[in-house]
Scaffold this motif. Structure first.
Motif, mmCIF file in Angstrom:
data_model
loop_
_atom_site.group_PDB
_atom_site.id
_atom_site.type_symbol
_atom_site.label_atom_id
_atom_site.label_comp_id
_atom_site.label_asym_id
_atom_site.label_seq_id
_atom_site.Cartn_x
_atom_site.Cartn_y
_atom_site.Cartn_z
ATOM 1 N N PRO C 137 -13.201 6.340 4.884
ATOM 2 C CA PRO C 137 -12.970 5.193 3.779
ATOM 3 C C PRO C 137 -11.374 4.922 3.689
ATOM 4 N N PHE C 138 -10.789 5.935 3.561
ATOM 5 C CA PHE C 138 -9.478 5.781 2.801
ATOM 6 C C PHE C 138 -8.397 5.255 3.444
ATOM 7 N N VAL C 139 -8.120 5.138 4.852
ATOM 8 C CA VAL C 139 -7.260 4.408 5.672
ATOM 9 C C VAL C 139 -7.716 2.918 5.860
ATOM 10 N N VAL C 140 -9.269 3.023 6.026
ATOM 11 C CA VAL C 140 -9.773 1.465 6.393
ATOM 12 C C VAL C 140 -9.764 0.737 5.220
ATOM 13 N N ARG C 141 -10.213 1.118 4.331
ATOM 14 C CA ARG C 141 -10.163 0.195 3.257
ATOM 15 C C ARG C 141 -8.804 -0.087 2.500
ATOM 16 N N THR C 142 -7.959 0.749 2.630
ATOM 17 C CA THR C 142 -6.599 0.463 2.153
ATOM 18 C C THR C 142 -5.954 -0.582 3.008
ATOM 19 N N VAL C 143 -6.203 -0.528 4.549
ATOM 20 C CA VAL C 143 -5.492 -1.173 5.253
ATOM 21 C C VAL C 143 -6.116 -2.577 5.404
ATOM 22 N N GLN C 144 -7.508 -2.499 5.363
ATOM 23 C CA GLN C 144 -8.349 -3.774 5.433
ATOM 24 C C GLN C 144 -7.808 -4.920 4.722
ATOM 25 N N PRO C 145 -7.469 -5.044 3.516
ATOM 26 C CA PRO C 145 -7.256 -6.305 2.793
ATOM 27 C C PRO C 145 -5.646 -6.867 3.276
ATOM 28 N N VAL C 146 -4.921 -5.871 3.615
ATOM 29 C CA VAL C 146 -3.326 -6.229 3.872
ATOM 30 C C VAL C 146 -3.581 -6.943 5.366
ATOM 31 N N LEU C 177 1.857 -3.520 8.213
ATOM 32 C CA LEU C 177 0.799 -2.761 7.650
ATOM 33 C C LEU C 177 1.341 -1.245 7.023
ATOM 34 N N THR C 178 2.645 -0.834 7.384
ATOM 35 C CA THR C 178 2.872 0.471 7.471
ATOM 36 C C THR C 178 2.757 1.023 6.110
ATOM 37 N N PRO C 179 3.083 0.382 4.818
ATOM 38 C CA PRO C 179 2.918 1.047 3.692
ATOM 39 C C PRO C 179 1.490 1.223 3.321
ATOM 40 N N ALA C 180 0.504 0.046 3.709
ATOM 41 C CA ALA C 180 -0.792 0.444 3.347
ATOM 42 C C ALA C 180 -1.445 1.601 4.235
ATOM 43 N N ILE C 181 -0.863 1.724 5.544
ATOM 44 C CA ILE C 181 -1.292 2.992 6.473
ATOM 45 C C ILE C 181 -0.897 4.281 5.461
ATOM 46 N N LEU C 182 0.452 4.237 5.146
ATOM 47 C CA LEU C 182 0.532 5.532 4.541
ATOM 48 C C LEU C 182 -0.074 6.085 3.436
#
Lengths: 297, 345, 262
Positions: C137-146, C177-182
């Motif tokens: 869930p962590f990468v998906v949910r962090t990147v999703q809104p961005v 997306l890079t900041p959200a991905i990281l």
């Protein structure tokens, strides 16, 4: 006359007409691969384990399933889990709101520290959380001798379980409320206070209704974690059957004793809880969204 | 480069965004697509750019079919209302972007790219911002950088979608002039979309007035202001007094008052359009309409009066020179000097 | 206000301080000895190393998943979107026994893998897979809104300037997306390092081979070697702290690039 709109393409929620080699999306074969990979990955890693829980639980039939749940140990574990959850959630609801209130409505030094602290139980291994309580309340622990002298048992008994669970689930309510309250600002509260309402009354009548969906959401997540907590509770409970076993701990015990179906039976209840939490989460997210759009009026 | 648009139709379900639109754009001209929201002007612009596709019709650039090419191949520069700058890139990199993504075979060397970017930043007078990031710029600066970026690929046409819509009034006026001067310097065929008629009148060589997916009129700013072709154009451009009239047997009536004006070939229920400043004010009894002055205010070189028409109590706003001051309560007559009558409700 | 601070200090600060105090009891040289003992080092290596690898897998898998969920439409999309949260919502013990049974020699996936000669359960590979599960869930949910909020005009602008679809993705979308991905990566990593319940069943728990650091802490506790347990905990805490610190830095960096709507 040339007809040129060749295709309609879905990009997320939008449907657009596309010419050939449209810049907006990838060629169909790439789309196929990406979708296929995503679906396979999620199916293997998420769907299968989830389905397996219920499949194994019911593998000996519904009768066996129900009797496993009706065992004395199982009932005791269920009872303890529910009891712990209720207390943890209640406590964290009160103090989570207080913390969010403090962080968002006031300016004071050490605010960043406060926010980091609130996040801490969230990012620390649950075993370490449990360890900390052992250090405090264990026989060799900091308060150990004092507790023994006063005949109070905390560790390896129910109080430790409740404490550890509360610690671990502390951030959920606060984390949910802080961005919500920050976005809402303090204008309404300031207006209320300038009209003569007391702090307490302002809170009850102005703040609380505005945050009710966010609060419910935080409580929901808090509860899910409280009921499912394993690592921290494992460390501080005595694993005493029928007394200090929560549902997750009982699952472990039954599994290690090769009572697989019974273990999965209890696990299935927890899995159901997770699914209900998710459904409620989706509904609440919708409510919170609506709350946002209403505020813009 | 010339642009020819023929019989363009674009529909969304039952809604006709563009209804058989024909347009010819001359080389090097600065053309405005003017209309209210929903008129189809942005849709038309995007179709020309290649960001959208018509249901049927032709688009030709210098006689060649443009619709057979995707947007990247049409060599158009596009400027968006909200700038669409790449936030994670510096200003320099933003402007250089079009040059950097060219295929290896035609790509310029690093030195050439640098020179070109500098040239463009000088053109928009923002070379000192080259190392900043878009978030550090003001709205007006961002739009100028967006323009520089669009020009980097030496486009044959420049398309601007409400380029000043997101800026405040003062910046908008400054940039209007600036765009006009820039166009005179670089002479790229340009089309810009706006809903602000003042902007169109001030900046464009020719204006295309659109409403509900159709072109109402194409003409120079003078044409469009002085000789509006339809009721819509008259009402949309400049300020007008609109009087609902009825024409029977060549006689024009406002309510029960007969007006001494030419019916201009209309009959039945119609509308009389007059500009505020085309209404001649005289003493009572001398004009087509009679009325009483209700309120006067001075606005710089003119006086603006609210006049209640007798027999109707309708209030009309007229502009008059200040040499003969009016006061509230005066009985006056009004005679339209220049006016248009369009049939229809 | 005062209420919150009191509660917080009682609940959090004192226990944590106690941790460091207890470790201090060891004395510095013994602390180093404990932490660098062969078994401890191995446990730390397993925990941090496998967590890192699992987070990397989640980085790429997460990107694929979030792209499919946001940019494409396909039957069942909403359901797949919803189940992304399961690893987060599911109690860890349940995940633990489910994954173990799934990958056991006779499990639904374990059996075909065994035929290929790959043993999953009770090996580091099992630990790795459990950590991947936990981090989904962590990468998906962090990147999703961005990704959802990404302006379509940015892509249109890039296309007008002549960029191909590939260039639009690599030069415009992914950097945004890079900041959200990281951030998502760091969150997945942090979670996997400290994970206990999901991993403990599928790990072999053999010292020096497949023993995770949290388990070693539990073992030391049961041996009443409290100071050793706290030493390991302190090392884990310090590293976790660094991760949170980096996270905050990352988020501030993202803000200077103003990737949120301004």
């Amino acid at each position: 006359m040339t007809i040129v709109a060749i295709d309609t393409v879905d990009i997320g929620e939008r449907r657009v007409s596309a010419g050939k080699k449209d810049f907006r999306t990838e060629p169909a074969w790439i789309r196929g691969i990406v979708i296929g990979s995503a679906v396979t990955f999620l199916t293997v890693f998420v769907m299968l384990p989830l389905v397996l829980v219920f499949s194994e639980a019911l593998s000996r039939g519904v009768g066996f399933y129900l009797s496993a749940l009706g065992e004395a140990e199982a009932l005791a574990a269920i009872g303890l889990t529910l009891f712990t959850a209720v207390i943890s959630v209640a406590l964290n609801m009160v103090f989570g709101v207080a913390a969010a209130w403090a962080v968002t409505k006031f300016e004071f030094r050490g605010k960043t520290l406060l926010v980091t602290l609130i996040d801490l139980p969230f990012s620390v291994s649950p075993v370490i959380s449990g360890l900390v309580f052992v250090l405090l309340f264990g026989a060799q622990g900091y308060f150990g001798p004092w507790l023994i002298a006063h005949g109070i048992t905390i560790l390896f008994a129910m109080p430790a379980i409740v404490l550890a669970t509360t610690f671990v689930t502390f951030p959920f309510v606060a984390r949910e409320l802080i961005p919500l309250m920050q976005e809402q600002g303090s204008q309404e509260e300031e207006a209320a206070i300038s009209l003569g309402a007391s702090g307490w009354r302002t809170f009850l009548v102005v703040t609380l209704p505005n945050i009710k969906w966010g609060l419910l959401y935080g409580v929901l997540l808090c509860n899910a974690r409280a009921m499912g907590e394993f690592g921290a509770v494992s460390v501080v409970s005595g694993h005493i059957r029928g007394e200090t076993n929560t549902m997750p701990l009982l699952v472990e015990i039954l599994y290690n004793e090769y009572q697989l179906v019974a273990a999965f039976a209890i696990a299935s209840l927890l899995a159901l809880l997770a699914l209900v939490t998710l459904v409620a989460k989706i509904i609440l997210e919708g409510r919170i969204e609506q709350g946002h759009s209403h505020r813009d009026d | 480069m010339t642009i020819e648009v023929r019989n363009i139709v674009k529909q969304y379900g039952a809604f006709k965004a563009l209804d058989n639109v024909d347009l010819k754009v001359a080389k090097g001209e600065l053309l405005a697509l003017l209309g209210p929201s929903g008129s189809g002007k942005t849709t038309l612009l995007r179709i020309i750019a290649g960001l959208d596709w018509p249901d049927s019709g032709e688009v030709k650039f210098d006689g060649e079919n443009a619709l057979s090419r995707g947007v990247g191949e049409r060599n158009v520069g596009f400027v968006f209302q909200h700038y669409a700058l790449f936030r994670h890139m510096s200003v320099f990199e933003n402007v250089a972007f079009g040059l950097r993504v060219q295929p290896r075979s035609v790509r310029k060397s690093e030195a050439q790219i640098r020179a070109r970017v500098k040239e463009l930043l000088d053109l928009v007078q923002l070379d000192w911002l080259a190392d900043r990031y878009p978030s550090q710029l003001s709205g007006g600066q961002r739009q100028r950088i967006a323009l520089a970026r669009a020009l980097a690929i030496e486009p044959r046409i420049l398309l601007l979608d409400e380029p000043f819509g997101a800026l405040d009034a003062k910046v908008r006026k400054e940039l209007r002039q600036w765009l006009r001067r820039l166009h005179e310097e670089i002479h790229v065929t340009s089309i810009f979309v706006t809903h602000d008629q003042e902007e169109a009148l001030e900046v464009a060589n020719r204006i295309v007035v659109m409403d509900k997916g159709r072109i109402e009129q194409i003409g120079t700013p003078g044409d469009v202001y002085d000789n509006p072709a339809s009721a819509f154009v008259h009402a949309f451009i400049g300020e007008s007094i609109v009087l609902p009239i009825d024409v029977q047997d060549g006689q024009v009536k406002l309510g029960r008052t007969r007006l001494n004006v030419d019916a201009c070939g209309a009959s039945g229920p119609s509308k009389l359009f007059v500009r505020r400043h085309d209404m001649r004010i005289g003493p009572a009894g001398e004009g087509a309409l009679e009325g009483t002055v209700r309120r006067v205010r001075t606005l710089g070189p003119i006086q603006r009066a609210d006049i209640a028409l007798s027999g109707d109590d309708r209030l009309v706003e007229i502009d008059a020179p200040r040499d003969r001051p009016l006061t509230a309560g005066d009985a006056v007559s009004l005679q339209p000097r220049r006016y248009r009558i369009f049939a229809g409700e | 206000m005062g209420l919150t601070l009191t509660w917080l200090s009682l609940l959090i600060l004192i226990p944590l301080a106690g941790l460091f105090v207890k470790t201090a009891e060891l004395g510095f040289s013994q602390f180093i000895d404990t932490v660098t003992s062969r078994r401890t080092l191995h446990a730390l290596q397993i925990s941090f190393g496998l967590a890192f690898l699992a987070a990397v897998v989640n980085l790429f898998a997460g990107l694929v998943v979030v792209w499919a969920l946001v940019r494409y439409r396909f039957p069942g999309r909403r359901i797949f979107d919803a189940i992304v949260d399961i690893p987060f919502a599911l109690p860890t013990a349940v995940a633990g026994i489910a994954l173990t049974t799934l990958f056991a020699q006779n499990g639904w996936l374990g059996a075909p893998l065994a035929n290929l000669g790959i043993k999953v359960a009770f090996t580091p590979l099992g630990i790795f897979l459990a950590m991947v599960f936990i981090g989904i869930p962590f990468v998906v949910r962090t990147v999703q809104p961005v990704l959802i909020d990404l302006d379509a005009e940015i892509e249109e602008a890039a296309a007008c300037l002549g960029a191909s679809r590939r260039q639009i993705i690599t030069r415009v979308i992914v950097p945004s997306l890079t900041p959200a991905i990281l951030t998502g990566f760091a969150l997945a990593f942090a979670r996997a390092v400290g994970e206990y319940g999901s991993v403990i069943f599928i790990a072999g728990n053999l010292p020096n081979v497949s023993e995770i650091a949290p388990l070693l802490i539990v073992i030391r506790l049961s041996e009443f070697r409290y100071a050793d347990a706290t030493a390991i905990a302190v090392v884990m805490l310090v590293v976790s702290f660094f991760i949170i610190f980096l996270l905050n830095r990352l988020q501030r960096w993202a803000q200077t690039r103003a990737l949120a709507a301004s």
